[in-house]
Design a protein around this motif. Structure first.
Motif, PDB file in Angstrom:
ATOM      1  N   GLN A  41       0.809  -1.225   0.000  1.00  0.00           N
ATOM      2  CA  GLN A  41       0.000   0.000   0.000  1.00  0.00           C
ATOM      3  C   GLN A  41       0.837   1.268   0.000  1.00  0.00           C
ATOM      4  O   GLN A  41       0.284   2.360  -0.177  1.00  0.00           O
ATOM      5  N   THR A  42       2.143   1.160   0.193  1.00  0.00           N
ATOM      6  CA  THR A  42       3.009   2.335   0.166  1.00  0.00           C
ATOM      7  C   THR A  42       3.289   2.728  -1.284  1.00  0.00           C
ATOM      8  O   THR A  42       3.030   1.947  -2.212  1.00  0.00           O
ATOM      9  N   LYS A  46       3.338  -0.179  -4.207  1.00  0.00           N
ATOM     10  CA  LYS A  46       2.427  -0.258  -5.358  1.00  0.00           C
ATOM     11  C   LYS A  46       3.187  -0.629  -6.633  1.00  0.00           C
ATOM     12  O   LYS A  46       2.658  -1.347  -7.490  1.00  0.00           O
ATOM     13  N   ILE A  47       4.422  -0.169  -6.756  1.00  0.00           N
ATOM     14  CA  ILE A  47       5.250  -0.565  -7.903  1.00  0.00           C
ATOM     15  C   ILE A  47       5.582  -2.049  -7.808  1.00  0.00           C
ATOM     16  O   ILE A  47       5.504  -2.788  -8.803  1.00  0.00           O
ATOM     17  N   ILE A  48       5.935  -2.500  -6.608  1.00  0.00           N
ATOM     18  CA  ILE A  48       6.246  -3.908  -6.403  1.00  0.00           C
ATOM     19  C   ILE A  48       5.034  -4.780  -6.711  1.00  0.00           C
ATOM     20  O   ILE A  48       5.155  -5.835  -7.352  1.00  0.00           O
ATOM     21  N   ILE A  64      14.409  -4.108  -9.007  1.00  0.00           N
ATOM     22  CA  ILE A  64      13.348  -4.638  -8.158  1.00  0.00           C
ATOM     23  C   ILE A  64      13.900  -5.062  -6.806  1.00  0.00           C
ATOM     24  O   ILE A  64      13.231  -4.919  -5.781  1.00  0.00           O
ATOM     25  N   HIS A  65      15.139  -5.541  -6.778  1.00  0.00           N
ATOM     26  CA  HIS A  65      15.728  -5.877  -5.476  1.00  0.00           C
ATOM     27  C   HIS A  65      15.840  -4.624  -4.611  1.00  0.00           C
ATOM     28  O   HIS A  65      15.498  -4.655  -3.416  1.00  0.00           O
ATOM     29  N   LEU A  66      16.299  -3.538  -5.199  1.00  0.00           N
ATOM     30  CA  LEU A  66      16.433  -2.293  -4.433  1.00  0.00           C
ATOM     31  C   LEU A  66      15.073  -1.758  -4.004  1.00  0.00           C
ATOM     32  O   LEU A  66      14.941  -1.178  -2.923  1.00  0.00           O
ATOM     33  N   LEU A  67      14.046  -1.976  -4.826  1.00  0.00           N
ATOM     34  CA  LEU A  67      12.705  -1.547  -4.451  1.00  0.00           C
ATOM     35  C   LEU A  67      12.173  -2.354  -3.266  1.00  0.00           C
ATOM     36  O   LEU A  67      11.544  -1.796  -2.364  1.00  0.00           O
ATOM     37  N   PHE A  68      12.419  -3.668  -3.253  1.00  0.00           N
ATOM     38  CA  PHE A  68      12.004  -4.478  -2.112  1.00  0.00           C
ATOM     39  C   PHE A  68      12.683  -3.971  -0.830  1.00  0.00           C
ATOM     40  O   PHE A  68      12.048  -3.879   0.221  1.00  0.00           O
ATOM     41  N   LEU A  75       8.939   1.416   5.986  1.00  0.00           N
ATOM     42  CA  LEU A  75       8.150   1.048   7.165  1.00  0.00           C
ATOM     43  C   LEU A  75       8.938   1.104   8.468  1.00  0.00           C
ATOM     44  O   LEU A  75       8.348   0.987   9.548  1.00  0.00           O
ATOM     45  N   ILE A  76      10.260   1.274   8.398  1.00  0.00           N
ATOM     46  CA  ILE A  76      11.077   1.038   9.591  1.00  0.00           C
ATOM     47  C   ILE A  76      10.793   2.057  10.691  1.00  0.00           C
ATOM     48  O   ILE A  76      10.780   1.709  11.885  1.00  0.00           O
ATOM     49  N   ASP A  77      10.539   3.314  10.349  1.00  0.00           N
ATOM     50  CA  ASP A  77      10.238   4.310  11.383  1.00  0.00           C
ATOM     51  C   ASP A  77       8.916   3.988  12.072  1.00  0.00           C
ATOM     52  O   ASP A  77       8.781   4.137  13.299  1.00  0.00           O
TER      53      ASP A  77
END
Length: 208
Positions: A41-42, A46-48, A64-68, A75-77
């Protein structure tokens, strides 16, 4: 009140991983939150999602690896804020899956060290439970239609998980053999590990 604990459940598709994260969420509720990666949902998620669901939508494997990885950083914060509030966070997939799937593609230059690099600095789970089904991923029906949901890809990734766990794992990583176990039996195995953690919770954060 101490901080919440970060609990990760990892494994190949069709090992009961998602079922067990939801059961654990129910057991720990209302003091727990579940996050499934990729979080679709981020903006990056959405690209992933399009990449996974639309096989005509191509991206370089490196991209795609960098996008993952970027999706995890998105989400980390929020994860840390939840933990700081005293609430537990349960993860369905995380760094280990991200690295194993990419290394499993056998792309020149995308070795384990390259794949780990963008995740350096991410929060390390307080407990990682890796579910293993020795019957093999091809023994269970029900793979979906997404890009990585095939027996061939799952077999490649299974070979890489051992390498990834050796490279990134520590004493907080536990392998649970769920072969032939019922959902209730696996749930009990997981609860024992989680109860051990909660009886002696970590107060400091650690990172990859």
């Amino acid at each position: 009140m101490g901080r919440g604990q970060l609990i990760l459940i990892e494994g190949l598709d069709r090992t009961g991983k998602t079922t067990q994260t939801e059961l654990l969420l129910n057991n720990l509720s209302p003091n727990a939150e579940l996050i499934k990666f990729p979080q679709r949902q981020t903006p990056i998620g959405k690209i992933i999602d399009r990449y996974l669901t639309d096989k005509s939508y191509e991206l370089p494997d490196q991209a795609i690896h960098l996008l993952f990885s970027a999706n995890r950083w998105e989400l980390i914060d929020s994860i840390k804020s939840t933990l700081d509030s005293g609430k537990h966070v349960i993860l369905d997939r995380y760094v280990f899956s991200g690295v194993a799937y990419s290394v499993g593609k056998n792309i020149p230059g995308m070795d384990i060290h390259w794949c780990v690099s963008p995740d350096k600095g991410l929060m390390r789970p307080d407990l990682t439970l890796f579910l293993v089904n020795e019957m093999g991923s091809d023994s269970r029906a029900g793979f979906g239609e997404e890009r990585y949901e095939s027996v061939g890809m799952q077999q490649k990734v299974r070979k890489q998980f051992d390498l990834v766990l050796k490279e990134l794992g520590d004493a907080t990583v536990k392998t649970l053999n769920v072969t032939g176990k019922t959902i209730d039996e696996v749930e009990l195995m997981i609860r024992r590990q989680v109860d051990n953690l909660l009886s002696n919770p970590n107060e400091e954060y650690h990172h990859f």
